[in-house]
Design an enzyme around this catalytic site. Structure first.
Site, mmCIF file in Angstrom:
data_model
loop_
_atom_site.group_PDB
_atom_site.id
_atom_site.type_symbol
_atom_site.label_atom_id
_atom_site.label_comp_id
_atom_site.label_asym_id
_atom_site.label_seq_id
_atom_site.Cartn_x
_atom_site.Cartn_y
_atom_site.Cartn_z
ATOM 1 C CE LYS A 3 0.895 1.253 4.528
ATOM 2 N NZ LYS A 3 1.785 2.338 4.904
ATOM 3 C CG ASP A 30 -0.462 0.057 8.437
ATOM 4 O OD1 ASP A 30 -1.206 0.928 8.913
ATOM 5 O OD2 ASP A 30 0.673 0.283 7.984
HETATM 6 O O1 C5P Z 1 0.733 -1.304 14.801
HETATM 7 P P1 C5P Z 1 2.124 -1.400 14.290
HETATM 8 O O2 C5P Z 1 2.949 -2.391 15.072
HETATM 9 O O3 C5P Z 1 2.236 -1.607 12.828
HETATM 10 O O4 C5P Z 1 2.786 0.023 14.568
HETATM 11 C C1 C5P Z 1 4.171 0.201 14.629
HETATM 12 C C2 C5P Z 1 4.485 1.338 15.590
HETATM 13 O O5 C5P Z 1 4.043 2.571 15.050
HETATM 14 C C3 C5P Z 1 3.783 1.216 16.915
HETATM 15 O O6 C5P Z 1 4.549 0.494 17.843
HETATM 16 C C4 C5P Z 1 3.620 2.657 17.359
HETATM 17 O O7 C5P Z 1 4.801 3.089 17.980
HETATM 18 C C5 C5P Z 1 3.503 3.417 16.048
HETATM 19 N N1 C5P Z 1 2.108 3.770 15.704
HETATM 20 C C6 C5P Z 1 1.483 4.784 16.386
HETATM 21 N N2 C5P Z 1 0.197 5.132 16.070
HETATM 22 C C7 C5P Z 1 -0.461 4.486 15.076
HETATM 23 C C8 C5P Z 1 0.163 3.452 14.353
HETATM 24 C C9 C5P Z 1 1.451 3.116 14.692
HETATM 25 O O8 C5P Z 1 2.074 5.389 17.299
HETATM 26 N N3 C5P Z 1 -1.708 4.858 14.796
#
Ligand code: C5P
Length: 303
Positions: A12, A137
């Site tokens: 994406k 995501d």
């Molecule tokens: O959810 P995911 O593990 O893909 O996100 C990676 C990092 O990005 C999270 O640990 C967080 O620190 C940050 N993040 C965030 N707010 C979001 C998405 C991601 O702070 N909405």
């Protein structure tokens, strides 16, 4: 009963991304526009008597239980009380740490593939809670196409008008940590309640009058601070994309990949060639609509 399934896990880009503030759970409140592109990893699922294992041909991708695709399989297995295991094989084409959602897409493909192989019948709706726990995501990749992401980016709404465009993707080959970009942002976060760029875009787009100039990526400055080497590339990449007629040239997610969106194929090919002539890694692709994403999923092959 089928024992093997081969599927594509697409990448994406974020056409726009607004950070609205910090949430109580430590995540950030987002408003983002997701768009699938046709660059994809290949994921092969093979049922095996016991245990979840994962193999990947990319050196930066973990090949143990910490791999997000393995965690997805483990979570679904526990949820569905499935007695069998699965061997996951991932052939990487989507750059790692590039802001293109490769890991999340692999995880979503595993959820959808195993839902089919294990005959759980959960479908995207039934899988969305598990997906959400795996990463912000992941729920988007159960859906695909042009979609609005709210909350942590995990509340996903398909747009009625699905974009059809050509995409030039430029990979500076720099690995950027999403968590670190968000952390860097916190030191400079100002409330953004009044930011409405994505809503402007969506309402104009519905009228069919391309409104890309409204879009922005609030993570870009923090990403450039986090990866100073990226700053050297950013200006030039954007300049070439815009010179060749991109209607949007932007960083995807927390980077490091930049992309250009083009209405026509020729200018996209010219931009790609110009960037390649500078020694950059660039490729041309297309966007996928929600319907095309579903069709690709329907074509996933049992073997
Ligand atoms: O959810 P995911 O593990 O893909 O996100 C990676 C990092 O990005 C999270 O640990 C967080 O620190 C940050 N993040 C965030 N707010 C979001 C998405 C991601 O702070 N909405």
């Amino acid at each position: 009963m089928a024992r093997t399934l081969k599927l594509r896990a697409y990448a994406k880009v974020n056409l726009g991304l607004e950070v609205l503030g910090l949430r109580d759970d430590g995540y950030h409140e987002l408003r983002t526009l997701f768009q699938t592109i046709d660059l994809h990893d290949d994921v092969v699922l093979r049922l095996q008597p016991r245990g979840v294992s994962v193999r990947c041909d990319h050196p930066l991708v973990p090949q143990d239980a910490t791999n997000l695709a393995a965690r997805a399989a483990e979570a679904l297995r526990a949820y569905g009380r499935v007695p069998t295991g699965v061997a996951i094989e991932i052939r990487k084409r989507i750059p790692v740490g590039g802001g293109l959602g490769g890991g999340s897409s692999n995880a979503a493909a595993v959820l959808m593939g195993l839902d089919r192989l294990w005959r759980l019948g959960l479908g995207p709706d039934g899988l969305s809670r598990l997906a959400r726990r795996l990463g912000a995501d992941v729920p988007y990749f159960l859906l695909g196409g042009t979609a609005l992401g709210l909350a942590r980016g995990d509340e996903v709404y398909p747009l009625r008008r699905q974009l059809r465009a050509h995409v030039v993707l430029v990979d500076p080959g720099i690995h950027v940590s999403t968590a670190r970009v968000f952390a860097r942002l916190d030191t400079r976060l100002t409330p953004r309640e009044k930011s409405n760029s994505i809503y402007y875009f969506v309402s104009r787009e519905l009228e069919g009058s391309g409104a890309y100039r409204f879009l922005q990526n609030d993570l870009e400055e923090a990403a450039l601070e986090e990866a100073p080497a990226l700053r050297e590339h950013a200006g030039r990449i954007r300049a070439v994309l815009l010179r060749e007629g991109a209607c949007l040239a932007a960083l995807s997610g927390s980077g490091s990949n930049y992309f250009g969106l083009f209405e026509n194929a020729r200018p996209a090919q010219r931009a790609c060639a110009a960037l390649a002539a500078e020694g950059r890694t660039a490729l041309v692709g297309r966007t996928l609509t929600l319907e095309q994403y579903r069709d690709a999923w329907g074509r996933a092959r049992n073997r």
